[in-house]
Design a protein around this motif. Structure first.
Motif, PDB file in Angstrom:
ATOM      1  N   PRO A  16     -26.997  -7.733  -5.720  1.00 10.17           N
ATOM      2  CA  PRO A  16     -26.668  -8.604  -4.518  1.00 10.17           C
ATOM      3  C   PRO A  16     -28.333  -8.866  -3.908  1.00 10.17           C
ATOM      4  N   ASP A  17     -28.644  -8.463  -3.595  1.00 10.90           N
ATOM      5  CA  ASP A  17     -30.047  -8.451  -2.485  1.00 10.90           C
ATOM      6  C   ASP A  17     -31.036  -9.341  -3.214  1.00 10.90           C
ATOM      7  N   ILE A  18     -31.407  -9.158  -4.122  1.00 15.01           N
ATOM      8  CA  ILE A  18     -32.055  -9.102  -5.287  1.00 15.01           C
ATOM      9  C   ILE A  18     -31.999 -10.318  -5.414  1.00 15.01           C
ATOM     10  N   ALA A  19     -30.321 -10.672  -5.770  1.00 16.02           N
ATOM     11  CA  ALA A  19     -30.774 -12.235  -6.732  1.00 16.02           C
ATOM     12  C   ALA A  19     -30.146 -13.011  -5.499  1.00 16.02           C
ATOM     13  N   ALA A  20     -30.058 -12.737  -4.260  1.00 14.72           N
ATOM     14  CA  ALA A  20     -30.543 -13.409  -3.050  1.00 14.72           C
ATOM     15  C   ALA A  20     -31.938 -13.810  -2.698  1.00 14.72           C
ATOM     16  N   GLU A  30     -26.434 -27.623  -1.985  1.00 15.42           N
ATOM     17  CA  GLU A  30     -25.923 -28.427  -2.782  1.00 15.42           C
ATOM     18  C   GLU A  30     -26.124 -27.540  -3.624  1.00 15.42           C
ATOM     19  N   TYR A  31     -27.266 -26.797  -4.363  1.00 15.86           N
ATOM     20  CA  TYR A  31     -27.161 -25.896  -5.703  1.00 15.86           C
ATOM     21  C   TYR A  31     -27.923 -24.007  -5.597  1.00 15.86           C
ATOM     22  N   GLN A  32     -27.822 -23.745  -4.544  1.00 17.92           N
ATOM     23  CA  GLN A  32     -27.286 -22.648  -3.962  1.00 17.92           C
ATOM     24  C   GLN A  32     -26.552 -21.134  -4.690  1.00 17.92           C
ATOM     25  N   GLY A  33     -25.025 -22.448  -4.464  1.00 19.96           N
ATOM     26  CA  GLY A  33     -24.725 -20.917  -5.267  1.00 19.96           C
ATOM     27  C   GLY A  33     -24.559 -20.482  -6.908  1.00 19.96           C
ATOM     28  N   PRO A  34     -24.932 -21.939  -7.463  1.00 15.83           N
ATOM     29  CA  PRO A  34     -24.998 -21.334  -9.098  1.00 15.83           C
ATOM     30  C   PRO A  34     -26.695 -21.457  -9.223  1.00 15.83           C
ATOM     31  N   VAL A  35     -27.449 -21.552  -8.385  1.00 21.04           N
ATOM     32  CA  VAL A  35     -29.106 -20.474  -8.453  1.00 21.04           C
ATOM     33  C   VAL A  35     -28.767 -19.241  -7.961  1.00 21.04           C
ATOM     34  N   TYR A  36     -27.981 -18.641  -7.355  1.00 25.30           N
ATOM     35  CA  TYR A  36     -27.589 -17.217  -6.618  1.00 25.30           C
ATOM     36  C   TYR A  36     -26.954 -16.808  -7.874  1.00 25.30           C
ATOM     37  N   GLY A  37     -26.043 -17.562  -8.168  1.00 29.99           N
ATOM     38  CA  GLY A  37     -25.053 -16.876  -8.949  1.00 29.99           C
ATOM     39  C   GLY A  37     -25.606 -16.347 -10.408  1.00 29.99           C
ATOM     40  N   LEU A  38     -26.802 -17.713 -11.022  1.00 37.27           N
ATOM     41  CA  LEU A  38     -27.574 -17.426 -11.860  1.00 37.27           C
ATOM     42  C   LEU A  38     -28.545 -15.432 -12.110  1.00 37.27           C
ATOM     43  N   MET A  39     -28.708 -15.740 -10.734  1.00 37.35           N
ATOM     44  CA  MET A  39     -29.588 -14.128 -10.682  1.00 37.35           C
ATOM     45  C   MET A  39     -29.038 -13.229 -10.441  1.00 37.35           C
ATOM     46  N   LEU A  40     -27.692 -13.779  -9.462  1.00 32.68           N
ATOM     47  CA  LEU A  40     -26.995 -12.340 -10.056  1.00 32.68           C
ATOM     48  C   LEU A  40     -25.745 -12.288 -11.495  1.00 32.68           C
ATOM     49  N   ARG A  41     -26.020 -12.998 -11.602  1.00 28.55           N
ATOM     50  CA  ARG A  41     -26.034 -12.622 -13.536  1.00 28.55           C
ATOM     51  C   ARG A  41     -26.081 -11.443 -14.278  1.00 28.55           C
ATOM     52  N   THR A  42     -27.893 -12.185 -13.655  1.00 33.60           N
ATOM     53  CA  THR A  42     -29.073 -11.477 -14.596  1.00 33.60           C
ATOM     54  C   THR A  42     -29.221 -10.318 -13.586  1.00 33.60           C
ATOM     55  N   VAL A  43     -29.076  -9.727 -12.452  1.00 38.04           N
ATOM     56  CA  VAL A  43     -29.933  -8.499 -12.145  1.00 38.04           C
ATOM     57  C   VAL A  43     -28.775  -7.931 -11.444  1.00 38.04           C
ATOM     58  N   GLN A  44     -28.037  -8.251 -10.951  1.00 40.54           N
ATOM     59  CA  GLN A  44     -26.031  -7.746 -10.957  1.00 40.54           C
ATOM     60  C   GLN A  44     -26.858  -7.207 -10.083  1.00 40.54           C
TER      61      GLN A  44
END
Length: 186
Positions: free
Chosen positions: A43-47, A27-41
């Motif tokens: 994709p691998d680190i965000a995942a 349910e929440y993997q999209g928003p959490v991954y999005g937060l991480m991607l916005r932060t670190v920019q």
């Protein structure tokens, strides 16, 4: 996801059945991954960071208070994971909005001209929000993208409710000021 259903899942996990936790991850993997991607920019680190956030959420699930919304609790935990990562890198936390189209009004206006203007307004809002100091940007994203209450924003950012209201209010004032400046120039 319904709060009561989330509470059922959490109770079941706390009783020793880890399987239902997967529903919360989906349910929440999209928003959490999005937060991480916005932060670190990256994709691998965000995942990796998103996975770390869910692992910590699972490990700390006993500290979640039933009767509260799960997503703000998870978002707070994920934001702390992102902050820790950025601190270790010696960087400030930057959170960016996902898609400028999402910042504008919905497309139910009908006419093509109105839809185009809405997209331009959304892109303009995105640009202005992206340029804001992170503390105002985060508060606006939590309020208007994730529909957090002021109390949830306060809890997530580790500030008082009046501090959350102030940040959202000042963020909106900054947006209004930017729009006025642009309209005065035209």
């Amino acid at each position: 996801m319904d709060e009561n259903y989330e509470a059922e899942i959490i109770r079941e996990v706390l009783l020793g059945n880890p399987q239902p936790f997967e529903k919360l991850v989906r349910e929440y993997q999209g928003p959490v991954y999005g937060l991480m991607l916005r932060t670190v920019q990256e994709p691998d680190i965000a995942a990796d960071l998103a996975q770390e956030a869910f692992t910590k959420a699972y490990a700390r699930l006993e500290s979640f208070r039933l009767g509260k919304r799960f997503f703000p609790w998870l978002y707070t935990l994920a934001l702390n994971v992102a902050r820790d990562y950025m601190r270790k890198r010696g960087s400030d936390l930057h959170v960016f909005m996902d898609d400028p189209q999402d910042a504008g009004p919905s497309e139910d206006s009908g006419a093509e001209q109105e839809r185009m203007e809405a997209r331009l307004d959304g892109a303009t809002v995105f640009e202005y929000v992206s340029e804001m100091p992170p503390k105002y940007r985060e508060a606006l994203i939590l309020r208007f993208r994730h529909d957090f209450t002021m109390k949830e924003i306060a809890d997530t950012l580790g500030i008082t409710v009046s501090g959350a209201k102030m940040r959202v209010g000042r963020g909106l004032d900054m947006l209004r000021h930017q729009f006025k400046e642009v309209s005065n120039v035209r």
